[in-house]
Design an enzyme around this catalytic site. Structure first.
Site, PDB file in Angstrom:
ATOM      1  N   THR A  13      80.621  72.538 -24.252  1.00 55.64           N
ATOM      2  CA  THR A  13      81.704  73.486 -23.952  1.00 55.64           C
ATOM      3  C   THR A  13      81.658  74.722 -24.856  1.00 55.64           C
ATOM      4  OG1 THR A  13      83.059  71.565 -23.426  1.00 55.64           O
ATOM      5  CG2 THR A  13      84.220  73.639 -23.699  1.00 55.64           C
ATOM      6  N   GLY A 186      88.089  70.253 -21.815  1.00 52.85           N
ATOM      7  CA  GLY A 186      87.137  70.542 -22.899  1.00 52.85           C
ATOM      8  C   GLY A 186      87.807  70.729 -24.249  1.00 52.85           C
ATOM      9  N   GLU A 189      87.444  66.023 -28.675  1.00 52.74           N
ATOM     10  CA  GLU A 189      86.154  65.746 -29.302  1.00 52.74           C
ATOM     11  C   GLU A 189      85.345  64.823 -28.391  1.00 52.74           C
ATOM     12  OE1 GLU A 189      85.203  67.070 -32.507  1.00 52.74           O
ATOM     13  OE2 GLU A 189      86.848  68.219 -31.699  1.00 52.74           O
ATOM     14  N   LYS A 204      90.164  69.299 -40.742  1.00 53.05           N
ATOM     15  CA  LYS A 204      90.552  70.722 -40.781  1.00 53.05           C
ATOM     16  C   LYS A 204      91.491  70.978 -41.968  1.00 53.05           C
ATOM     17  CE  LYS A 204      90.056  71.178 -35.778  1.00 53.05           C
ATOM     18  NZ  LYS A 204      90.731  70.983 -34.496  1.00 53.05           N
TER      19      LYS A 204
HETATM   20  N1  HSE Z   1      89.159  68.559 -30.479  1.00 49.74           N
HETATM   21  C1  HSE Z   1      89.741  69.626 -31.216  1.00 49.74           C
HETATM   22  C2  HSE Z   1      91.192  69.749 -30.839  1.00 49.74           C
HETATM   23  C3  HSE Z   1      89.081  70.949 -30.948  1.00 49.74           C
HETATM   24  O1  HSE Z   1      91.637  69.090 -29.892  1.00 49.74           O
HETATM   25  O2  HSE Z   1      91.879  70.502 -31.488  1.00 49.74           O
HETATM   26  C4  HSE Z   1      87.914  71.219 -31.791  1.00 49.74           C
HETATM   27  O3  HSE Z   1      88.268  71.316 -33.141  1.00 49.74           O
END
Ligand code: HSE
Length: 428
Positions: A13, A186, A189, A204
């Protein structure tokens, strides 16, 4: 150099969106930066739809050859995972190529080594896309707030969890349906347990906290709870309390050290956190002089994340063209100081959901435990029309330390009427 050639490794993606932005915004990028970005190679182990491949780019299944490829000046890593991406970044830097990555897990776990290598090789690692998708929060922390002392940061850092919680609330759909929609869009993860169990937000938060407070912080030290156990009954109960549920990542400097966690919070419906809906993320920075600042935007999905990748590519391309490419001192990653974690989080209000097999005296027995453990009950509710064998009861308590509430929960969980363990949520 007026043309900078990009190799993209991982063509899912985000990789595809990155290529698409480079192609469609080519003139705009060139006008703004004086440099033309061209995708010359894309790499994916699985098959690639030829329609997604930019004209003139070659397709390969093995990333190793890009390290020495004469037609690639910058490597973009959008494949995720750790094993290959770590080798790719190491290899790219060792072969003198700057890199851009969207991989927060990689940087949360191996950022020390990679940023040190980047400085040793005098090459940049672009990583704006690794945190909060399209929100340019890393540049803000690294540059825009550099003159202030940050005291706290908190936010919504996982788009998938936020999408699930808001869809459950607004459309009344169940957890699995909302997760499957987030996957189709998309946002999630490759392994969505990382989203719903909180690790994605934790990685994060780790990067943000290191940069904001300037020190090392091992990801495993961040207490992390996801939204897996939140049910429709909790959403309804929160609504009756004029609240809603958000997965909040939070780090605050206290006198005892950093109070840091990822966990679901019950937040006031009128609060800014509650207004962050669907796939959006928000980051609040609280500084001595700046006060509170809020940064808001799309936190996941190809376009927003791809745009953040391209922003790093443009910066690198400009520096490459001007012959001033360099390694950056990423605050928090190039120092030996450890961030001290507070031994005990700050007291908070708590929400407890009990699922019980109904009998007389349950509320009295639970209330007695809560009172004995030093808690003052704020509200008690029962889910209307619950089956008697799975009755949902909800307690909220006034601010108290987490160990106290956990000690009470241990005792409550031992009652024979309990059908499953207590769900505990923090109250904002
Ligand atoms: N899978 C993450 C989210 C996006 O849903 O925030 C990529 O960091």
């Amino acid at each position: 150099m007026k043309q900078v050639r990009v190799g993209i490794v991982g063509f899912g993606t985000v990789g595809r969106a990155t290529a698409d932005i480079i192609v469609k915004h080519s003139d705009l990028i060139e006008r703004r930066s004086g440099v033309k970005l061209v995708v010359t190679a894309v790499c994916r182990r699985q098959a690639i739809d030829p329609a997604d491949v930019p004209a003139g780019a070659r397709v390969t299944t093995g990333w190793k050859e890009l390290l020495t490829a004469a037609d690639v000046d910058v490597i973009v890593e959008t494949m995720g995972g750790i094993e290959h991406s770590l080798q790719l970044l190491r290899g790219a830097l060792e072969h003198g190529k700057p890199v851009v990555t969207a991989n927060k897990k990689l940087l949360a776990e191996h950022g020390d080594e990679l940023f040190a290598l980047a400085v040793a090789r005098n090459l940049p690692i672009g990583f704006e896309a690794s945190v909060a998708g399209g929100i340019p929060i890393l540049r803000v922390i690294q540059e825009s707030t550099a003159g202030d002392r940050l005291r706290a940061l908190h936010g919504i850092l996982n788009g998938t969890s936020n999408y699930i919680l808001t869809q459950m609330e607004n459309r009344g759909i169940d957890f699995d349906e909302a997760l499957s929609e987030a996957q189709k869009a998309g946002y999630a993860e490759a392994d969505p347990t990382f989203d719903i169990d909180g690790q994605d937000a934790r990685d994060k938060l780790c990067i943000l906290a290191r940069m904001a407070f300037g020190g090392r912080l091992a990801v495993e030290r961040i207490p992390t709870h996801g939204i897996r156990d939140v049910r429709a009954v909790d959403i309804r109960s929160a609504q009756r309390l004029k609240r809603t549920i958000r997965l909040v990542a939070s780090a605050e400097q206290t006198d005892n050290g950093l109070d840091v966690s990822v966990r679901p919070w019950l937040v006031d419906r009128r609060s800014m956190l509650a207004k962050v809906e669907d796939v959006n993320n928000a980051v609040f920075l609280i500084g001595d002089r700046l006060g509170t600042q809020m940064f808001y935007g799309r936190g996941a999905g190809g376009d927003a994340t791809g745009a953040a990748v391209v922003s790093d590519l443009v910066e690198i391309a400009r520096d490459l063209a001007a012959g001033r490419l360099s390694g950056k001192n990423v605050v928090g990653f190039l120092e030996s100081r450890e961030l001290e974690i507070a031994p005990e989080p700050k007291p908070a209000g708590w929400y407890l959901r009990l699922t019980v097999n109904d009998e007389r005296g349950i509320i009295a027995r639970v209330a007695e435990i809560l009172s004995r453990e030093g808690m003052n009950i704020d509200s008690v509710q029962q889910e209307p029309h619950s089956p008697k064998t799975r009755l949902s009861l909800f307690f909220t308590v006034e601010p108290v330390s987490e160990p106290k509430v956990r000690s009470a929960i241990e005792k409550i969980n031992a009652f024979e009427f309990m059908v499953e363990p207590v769900l505990l949520l923090r109250i904002e």
